[in-house]
Design a protein around this motif. Structure first.
Motif, PDB file in Angstrom:
ATOM      1  N   ARG B  11     -21.333   5.668 -30.860  1.00  0.00           N
ATOM      2  CA  ARG B  11     -21.840   4.291 -30.970  1.00  0.00           C
ATOM      3  C   ARG B  11     -22.832   4.178 -32.141  1.00  0.00           C
ATOM      4  O   ARG B  11     -22.784   3.240 -32.929  1.00  0.00           O
ATOM      5  CB  ARG B  11     -22.528   3.894 -29.660  1.00  0.00           C
ATOM      6  CG  ARG B  11     -22.822   2.412 -29.529  1.00  0.00           C
ATOM      7  CD  ARG B  11     -23.356   2.081 -28.145  1.00  0.00           C
ATOM      8  NE  ARG B  11     -24.523   2.890 -27.791  1.00  0.00           N
ATOM      9  CZ  ARG B  11     -25.775   2.566 -28.154  1.00  0.00           C
ATOM     10  NH1 ARG B  11     -25.991   1.477 -28.841  1.00  0.00           N
ATOM     11  NH2 ARG B  11     -26.788   3.341 -27.820  1.00  0.00           N
ATOM     12  N   SER B  15     -22.586   1.930 -35.556  1.00  0.00           N
ATOM     13  CA  SER B  15     -23.641   1.024 -36.008  1.00  0.00           C
ATOM     14  C   SER B  15     -24.044   1.308 -37.445  1.00  0.00           C
ATOM     15  O   SER B  15     -24.387   0.408 -38.202  1.00  0.00           O
ATOM     16  CB  SER B  15     -24.888   1.176 -35.134  1.00  0.00           C
ATOM     17  OG  SER B  15     -24.694   0.557 -33.909  1.00  0.00           O
ATOM     18  N   ALA B  16     -24.032   2.578 -37.825  1.00  0.00           N
ATOM     19  CA  ALA B  16     -24.440   2.975 -39.171  1.00  0.00           C
ATOM     20  C   ALA B  16     -23.252   2.987 -40.127  1.00  0.00           C
ATOM     21  O   ALA B  16     -23.387   3.371 -41.286  1.00  0.00           O
ATOM     22  CB  ALA B  16     -25.085   4.360 -39.139  1.00  0.00           C
ATOM     23  N   GLN B  17     -22.097   2.540 -39.623  1.00  0.00           N
ATOM     24  CA  GLN B  17     -20.868   2.522 -40.406  1.00  0.00           C
ATOM     25  C   GLN B  17     -20.550   3.891 -41.005  1.00  0.00           C
ATOM     26  O   GLN B  17     -20.210   4.026 -42.182  1.00  0.00           O
ATOM     27  CB  GLN B  17     -20.940   1.446 -41.506  1.00  0.00           C
ATOM     28  CG  GLN B  17     -21.041   0.058 -40.896  1.00  0.00           C
ATOM     29  CD  GLN B  17     -20.703  -1.049 -41.876  1.00  0.00           C
ATOM     30  OE1 GLN B  17     -20.545  -0.816 -43.056  1.00  0.00           O
ATOM     31  NE2 GLN B  17     -20.590  -2.257 -41.361  1.00  0.00           N
ATOM     32  N   ILE B  95     -14.891 -11.734 -46.176  1.00  0.00           N
ATOM     33  CA  ILE B  95     -14.148 -12.677 -45.342  1.00  0.00           C
ATOM     34  C   ILE B  95     -15.079 -13.807 -44.946  1.00  0.00           C
ATOM     35  O   ILE B  95     -16.209 -13.583 -44.502  1.00  0.00           O
ATOM     36  CB  ILE B  95     -13.600 -11.974 -44.085  1.00  0.00           C
ATOM     37  CG1 ILE B  95     -12.725 -10.791 -44.515  1.00  0.00           C
ATOM     38  CG2 ILE B  95     -12.803 -12.941 -43.227  1.00  0.00           C
ATOM     39  CD1 ILE B  95     -12.613  -9.715 -43.480  1.00  0.00           C
ATOM     40  N   GLU B  98     -18.363 -14.402 -42.039  1.00  0.00           N
ATOM     41  CA  GLU B  98     -19.005 -13.207 -41.506  1.00  0.00           C
ATOM     42  C   GLU B  98     -20.463 -13.150 -41.908  1.00  0.00           C
ATOM     43  O   GLU B  98     -21.144 -12.167 -41.667  1.00  0.00           O
ATOM     44  CB  GLU B  98     -18.285 -11.956 -42.006  1.00  0.00           C
ATOM     45  CG  GLU B  98     -16.968 -11.758 -41.307  1.00  0.00           C
ATOM     46  CD  GLU B  98     -16.574 -10.302 -41.245  1.00  0.00           C
ATOM     47  OE1 GLU B  98     -16.928  -9.567 -42.178  1.00  0.00           O
ATOM     48  OE2 GLU B  98     -15.923  -9.906 -40.269  1.00  0.00           O
ATOM     49  N   GLU B  99     -20.913 -14.217 -42.559  1.00  0.00           N
ATOM     50  CA  GLU B  99     -22.278 -14.179 -43.059  1.00  0.00           C
ATOM     51  C   GLU B  99     -23.289 -14.079 -41.946  1.00  0.00           C
ATOM     52  O   GLU B  99     -23.074 -14.561 -40.849  1.00  0.00           O
ATOM     53  CB  GLU B  99     -22.566 -15.417 -43.907  1.00  0.00           C
ATOM     54  CG  GLU B  99     -22.120 -15.186 -45.327  1.00  0.00           C
ATOM     55  CD  GLU B  99     -22.202 -16.436 -46.143  1.00  0.00           C
ATOM     56  OE1 GLU B  99     -23.324 -16.783 -46.503  1.00  0.00           O
ATOM     57  OE2 GLU B  99     -21.151 -17.032 -46.396  1.00  0.00           O
ATOM     58  N   ASN B 100     -24.359 -13.463 -42.264  1.00  0.00           N
ATOM     59  CA  ASN B 100     -25.394 -13.257 -41.266  1.00  0.00           C
ATOM     60  C   ASN B 100     -26.650 -14.044 -41.586  1.00  0.00           C
ATOM     61  O   ASN B 100     -26.592 -15.050 -42.237  1.00  0.00           O
ATOM     62  CB  ASN B 100     -25.713 -11.771 -41.195  1.00  0.00           C
ATOM     63  CG  ASN B 100     -25.337 -11.218 -39.850  1.00  0.00           C
ATOM     64  OD1 ASN B 100     -25.867 -11.658 -38.849  1.00  0.00           O
ATOM     65  ND2 ASN B 100     -24.416 -10.284 -39.824  1.00  0.00           N
ATOM     66  N   SER B 101     -27.755 -13.544 -41.144  1.00  0.00           N
ATOM     67  CA  SER B 101     -29.116 -14.068 -41.306  1.00  0.00           C
ATOM     68  C   SER B 101     -29.411 -15.207 -40.373  1.00  0.00           C
ATOM     69  O   SER B 101     -28.558 -15.919 -39.951  1.00  0.00           O
ATOM     70  CB  SER B 101     -29.452 -14.491 -42.717  1.00  0.00           C
ATOM     71  OG  SER B 101     -29.259 -15.875 -42.905  1.00  0.00           O
TER      72      SER B 101
END
Lengths: 476, 101
Positions: B11, B15-17, B95, B98-101
């Protein structure tokens, strides 16, 4: 089954600091891509973030204006996630100790006041901006926006309709503009609104599964997206389905929300305290200083306009829509104009000219002093109201003072009795039939004579005098 | 303390890809547990009544004034970039949504 909507709003607003929140890079909008960056906001190793004091001041001002409590001890945290717009793979934000919390904003929903709880307002840095227009299947990243001061304002799930959400956003934007902390330009992205929407059976105190709606470019878009989303969720439930927890984007052209990302595996941001930014301690003196620096806020100003200038609720509402408008209005009154006439000329005449020319009140070519002078020319019978409208159009074009325009164009009102008597005499002589009709009792024809005299004086006749002389001559 | 399982490590890696194959996952699970055992000695310290430390320094309220500084010249900006067009950093197509913040 009857459903009700439960909505909470998250608004990200860029705070108008001159430099970024943790580095000294400038924040000019529309600068060439990546021209306002430094090792820190590019996420290079070894950069040391130093918090911009002005960001804390302005965020606190917003918090106080939103009736929030201000944290006496707060800190920045790292929010970790991977995305190309986030060079260092974490965003400096605030987790469990936001600067401002537990406030509210009273908003006017169709004449009814509704109180919307404010959960929190916290400081963070904006991310870089991605552009999808670059060819070759790639995206371009511009770090000018990376590190720009951003305040996230989160409401309680107190909103019950799309209309209330619209009213909240409008009131919040008005407040932020009064505070002069942001230009709140949705098109330029300095204000971004997201809605968390769920529905539940009326009377239930449990929340339904919520969806988050993003990518909306205007307040009316937010309203439409929420309306659509409420209807969509109710239909899903009525059809026996379940609402999925997901992020949905608003497609303005098609007028629908579309699924973007399922949120079943909730993002784990692994927040922890930002070790590079020391804790922030806020004392009474700091809060008092910010409190004292707050301008008069929209609701208070509206009430004062009603009381002090005896404006109707509607007029006071329009006059206080923006701080620039309210300032302009008060400048006209201060320059000596009658408050009601000032409101009337501003609302009816000047705003129409501004709207036609798509010019903001703050950039009005007509100064408030000149508008007051124009009203003064009517009050002292130099010109009549009809001519004044023409003069205003000229003032709007040239920015000239009204007296100069009246003089130059020879628009001064004719209040010289003998000149008007001459004009009246000529009209009577030219219209023997009408005079006979009038004298035979056709009172209504009087207006015709007034019109003829005004025509002869090219609209400049003092209307009161023209009336008097006509009555005297015709009735004799 | 029970130690971390391979499932925990999987896991964290996700999370750290980080991609870990079966062998490295097993290896890291062993190694991380060893490190954890080593720092477990700290558990012996009596922290009753001691407030959690959130920062290692005792400094407070370190601010800068809101004065813009000269940014990095654009040539410098792209010096370490693996791929750019002189205006933008180029990354694999993002894509929408998928933007965050």
């Amino acid at each position: 089954m009857q459903y009700e909507a439960v909505i909470g709003m998250e608004v990200h607003v860029e705070i108008n600091c001159k430099s970024k929140v943790f580095c000294g890079c400038p924040t000019v909008f529309d600068a060439p891509p990546n021209s306002q960056t430094c090792p820190l906001c590019l996420g290079m190793p070894g950069g040391l973030p130093v918090l911009n004091r002005s960001m804390v001041d302005k965020s606190m001002a917003v918090g106080l204006a939103l009736n929030c409590r201000i944290a006496r001890e707060t800190r920045m945290d790292r929010k970790n996630y991977f995305y190309p717009d986030l060079a260092k793979n974490y965003q400096i934000s605030q987790d469990d100790q936001p600067l401002c919390y537990d406030g509210y904003l009273d908003v006017d929903v169709d004449g009814e006041m509704k109180r919307i709880g404010i959960t929190r307002a916290h400081m963070e840095e904006d991310t870089a901006r991605n552009s999808h227009t670059v060819g070759g299947g790639q995206s371009g990243v511009d770090f000018n926006r990376s590190g720009v001061a951003l305040l996230e304002i989160v409401t309680e799930p107190d909103i019950r309709s799309a209309q209330e959400a619209f009213a909240y956003l409008t009131a919040l934007k008005q407040l932020l503009q009064y505070l002069d902390v942001s230009d709140c330009n949705m098109e330029e992205g300095s204000l971004r609104a997201e809605a968390n929407i769920s529905v539940r059976p009326v009377g239930s105190d449990k929340f339904g599964t919520k969806t988050e709606v993003k990518n909306v470019a205007s307040f009316s878009g937010v309203q439409k997206a929420i309306e659509f989303e409420i209807a969509r969720q109710i239909k899903v439930l009525n059809d026996g389905g379940t609402v999925l927890q997901e992020t949905r984007g608003w497609d303005a052209d098609k007028g629908v929300t579309l699924s973007q990302r399922l949120k079943e595996s909730a993002q784990e941001y692994r927040y922890f305290p930002e070790p590079d930014v020391p804790p922030i301690v806020v004392d009474d003196a700091w809060i008092d200083a910010i409190q004292k620096s707050l301008p008069e806020l929209p609701t208070a100003r509206k009430e004062r306009f009603q009381k002090e200038y005896e404006l109707s609720a509607y007029d006071a509402h329009v006059m206080t829509l923006s701080r620039a408008m309210a300032d302009y209005y008060e400048a006209i009154v201060k320059a000596g104009a009658d408050p009601k006439k000032a409101a009337n000329w501003l609302m009816v005449e000047l705003l129409a000219l501004l709207a036609d020319a798509k010019v903001e009140i703050s950039d009005s070519p007509v100064s408030p002093e000149n508008l007051a002078a124009l009203i003064g020319l009517i009050d002292t019978n130099v010109i009549n109201g009809k001519i004044a409208k023409e003069v205003l159009v000229e003032m709007f074009k040239t920015g000239a003072a009204p007296a100069a325009i009246v003089e130059e164009k020879g628009l001064g009102q004719i209040s010289d009795t003998s000149a008007l008597e001459e004009a009246v005499q000529a009209v009577i002589e030219a219209n023997p039939q009408q005079v006979a009709d009038y004298r035979a009792g056709k009172d209504k024809i009087f207006g015709y004579f007034v019109g003829q005299v005004m025509k002869a004086t090219r609209g400049k006749g003092n209307p009161q005098l023209v009336n008097e002389i006509l009555r005297r001559e015709l009735d004799s | 303390m029970d130690g971390l399982t391979e499932h925990d490590i999987a896991r964290l890696a996700s999370s750290a890809q980080l991609y870990l194959d079966d062998n490295t996952r097993a290896q890291f699970t062993r190694e991380i547990n060893k490190i954890l055992e080593y720092v477990q000695v700290l558990e012996k310290v009596d922290t009753e009544g001691v407030a959690p430390t959130r920062h290692a320094t005792d400094r407070l309220n370190v601010f800068r004034e809101d004065i813009p500084q000269t940014p990095l010249p654009v040539e410098e900006v792209f010096k370490n970039s693996p791929l750019d067009d002189g205006s933008f950093f180029l990354v694999p197509r993002i894509i929408d949504g998928e933007e965050n913040s």
